[in-house]
Enzyme design. Structure first.
Site, PDB file in Angstrom:
ATOM      1  N   CYS A   1       0.854  -1.198   0.000  1.00 42.17           N
ATOM      2  CA  CYS A   1       0.000   0.000   0.000  1.00 42.17           C
ATOM      3  C   CYS A   1       0.890   1.249   0.000  1.00 42.17           C
ATOM      4  CB  CYS A   1      -0.901  -0.012   1.237  1.00 42.17           C
ATOM      5  SG  CYS A   1      -1.978   1.427   1.329  1.00 42.17           S
TER       6      CYS A   1
ATOM      7  N   CYS B   1       0.735   4.545   6.986  1.00 42.04           N
ATOM      8  CA  CYS B   1       0.137   4.362   8.314  1.00 42.04           C
ATOM      9  C   CYS B   1       1.132   3.561   9.180  1.00 42.04           C
ATOM     10  CB  CYS B   1      -1.195   3.618   8.213  1.00 42.04           C
ATOM     11  SG  CYS B   1      -2.314   4.343   6.986  1.00 42.04           S
TER      12      CYS B   1
ATOM     13  N   CYS C   1       0.742  -0.160  10.263  1.00 38.24           N
ATOM     14  CA  CYS C   1       0.192  -1.147   9.331  1.00 38.24           C
ATOM     15  C   CYS C   1       1.247  -1.979   8.600  1.00 38.24           C
ATOM     16  CB  CYS C   1      -0.684  -0.431   8.299  1.00 38.24           C
ATOM     17  SG  CYS C   1      -1.447  -1.594   7.158  1.00 38.24           S
TER      18      CYS C   1
ATOM     19  N   CYS D   1     -18.832   2.450   8.640  1.00 38.28           N
ATOM     20  CA  CYS D   1     -18.103   1.738   9.689  1.00 38.28           C
ATOM     21  C   CYS D   1     -16.839   2.562   9.917  1.00 38.28           C
ATOM     22  CB  CYS D   1     -17.769   0.335   9.184  1.00 38.28           C
ATOM     23  SG  CYS D   1     -16.678  -0.591  10.271  1.00 38.28           S
TER      24      CYS D   1
END
Ligand code: SF4
Length: 352
Positions: free
Chosen positions: A56, A60, A63, A191
């Site tokens: 990705c 972050c 992560c 969510c």
């Protein structure tokens, strides 16, 4: 009993005052609010499949899927639609009704969008509810997903606005709020939650909950994660979170967003049964199983069923559709089995 009204005007001081209540007072209040909106002995169960893993471009710091850190994670390309549908069908056969699909992307690319939309349509055509997390969404993409039949979109704020840039620098807090806004305007359910134990202080937890509770509409689902420290990520050596602080977070989330499902999410595997039970007492009423949920001999799922049985908890009963009822039935049977299996002699096993 009149249920506590939903509020969207929480102040930081009000939230701080909740955090600072004596522990027993806080839990009593959270459990009282919880009982106004939910059956206290029911917990919703969700399932998750990673449809694209690792590499990705976001940074972050918690992560293992970020391409910025070397965590040894095996990368996987976008799963073929057939595989995703096969997984969804297998989950359905085992009784699942909602299928959550997650991709490690900054945002879905133009090239990937048609596949993703097709995935939603095909999973939906199995008669299942659909949920996705694909990173940031523009208004148009959100609308396309909603039109394809996507029911829920997951996009977390992670932490307070103040602490946010200690954790992520490749996109802003406002980017995240914009995505949430686009999801809502497209008519999907939200969510959205955060992660505890990333070195933030109590005021950051307060800030996150005030932000979530003051959204124009509370997220239907609020995942509260406990950091899972992964070797190779910048947070691998961060100080351990005090478990009571985590339970307080659940309780305050329950009080501030009384009608939302508060989900005990990542980090649950690190919690012992007693801590999970306190989280349920504090108002958590949703859990995530891994992608192997409902497949045979999944030790984690077995452990969850045993805990449910010990606590007299049932998977949440909802009446929306036949498949959900079927899911609840399967899970309820599993809980019943765990509660009573010591009463049966297994004649298929040879005696020693
Ligand atoms: S955007 Fe999602 S997958 Fe990518 S690094 Fe951040 S948390 Fe991980």
């Amino acid at each position: 009993m009149t249920a506590t009204a939903l509020r969207h005007d929480w102040t930081l001081q009000e939230a701080r005052d909740l955090f600072n209540l004596p522990f027993n007072d806080l839990l009593f209040r959270a459990q009282s609010v919880h009982r106004e909106h939910f059956d206290p002995n029911e917990v919703q169960v969700s399932t998750l499949l990673s449809i694209k893993t690792g590499a990705c471009p976001e940074d972050c710091k918690y992560c293992p899927q970020s391409g910025h850190y070397n965590t040894g994670l095996e990368k996987e390309k976008l799963l073929e639609i057939e595989k995703v549908v096969a997984e969804a069908r297998a989950a359905k056969q085992k009784g699942a009704s909602r299928f959550c699909m997650g991709a490690a992307w900054r945002s879905p690319s133009k090239k990937d969008m048609p596949y993703v939309l097709d995935m939603v349509k095909q999973v939906k055509s199995l008669g299942m509810e659909t949920c996705m997390t694909l990173g940031m969404l523009k208004e148009e993409e959100a609308r396309e997903l909603a039109d394809a039949g996507l029911d829920y979109y997951n996009h977390n704020l992670d932490t307070s606005e103040k602490y946010y840039n200690h954790i992520i620098t490749t996109r802003t807090y406002q980017d995240r709020l914009d995505t949430l806004d686009n999801v809502r305007r497209a008519g999907m359910k939200v969510c959205c939650g955060g992660i505890m134990g990333m070195g933030e202080d109590e005021d950051d937890r307060v800030g996150l909950l005030v932000q979530l509770a003051n959204l124009p509409q509370h997220p239907e689902s609020v995942p509260v994660n406990m950091l899972v420290k992964v070797k190779g990520t910048p947070l691998e050596d961060v100080e351990d979170l005090e478990p009571f602080d985590f339970i307080r977070m659940i309780a305050v989330a329950r009080i501030m967003m009384p009608a939302s499902h508060v989900r005990l999410s990542a980090g649950r595997e690190q919690m012992n049964e007693q801590m999970q039970a306190m989280c349920f007492l504090a108002g958590a009423n949703s859990i995530f199983y891994g992608e192997k949920l409902l497949t045979t001999s999944n030790p984690e799922a077995d452990a969850d069923m045993q805990l449910f049985a010990k606590l007299g908890i049932r998977p949440e009963q909802r009446q929306q559709c036949a498949t959900e009822a079927q899911e609840e039935e399967v899970l309820a049977e599993a809980v019943e089995y765990e509660a009573t299996r010591h009463m049966f002699y297994d004649a298929t096993r040879e005696s020693a």
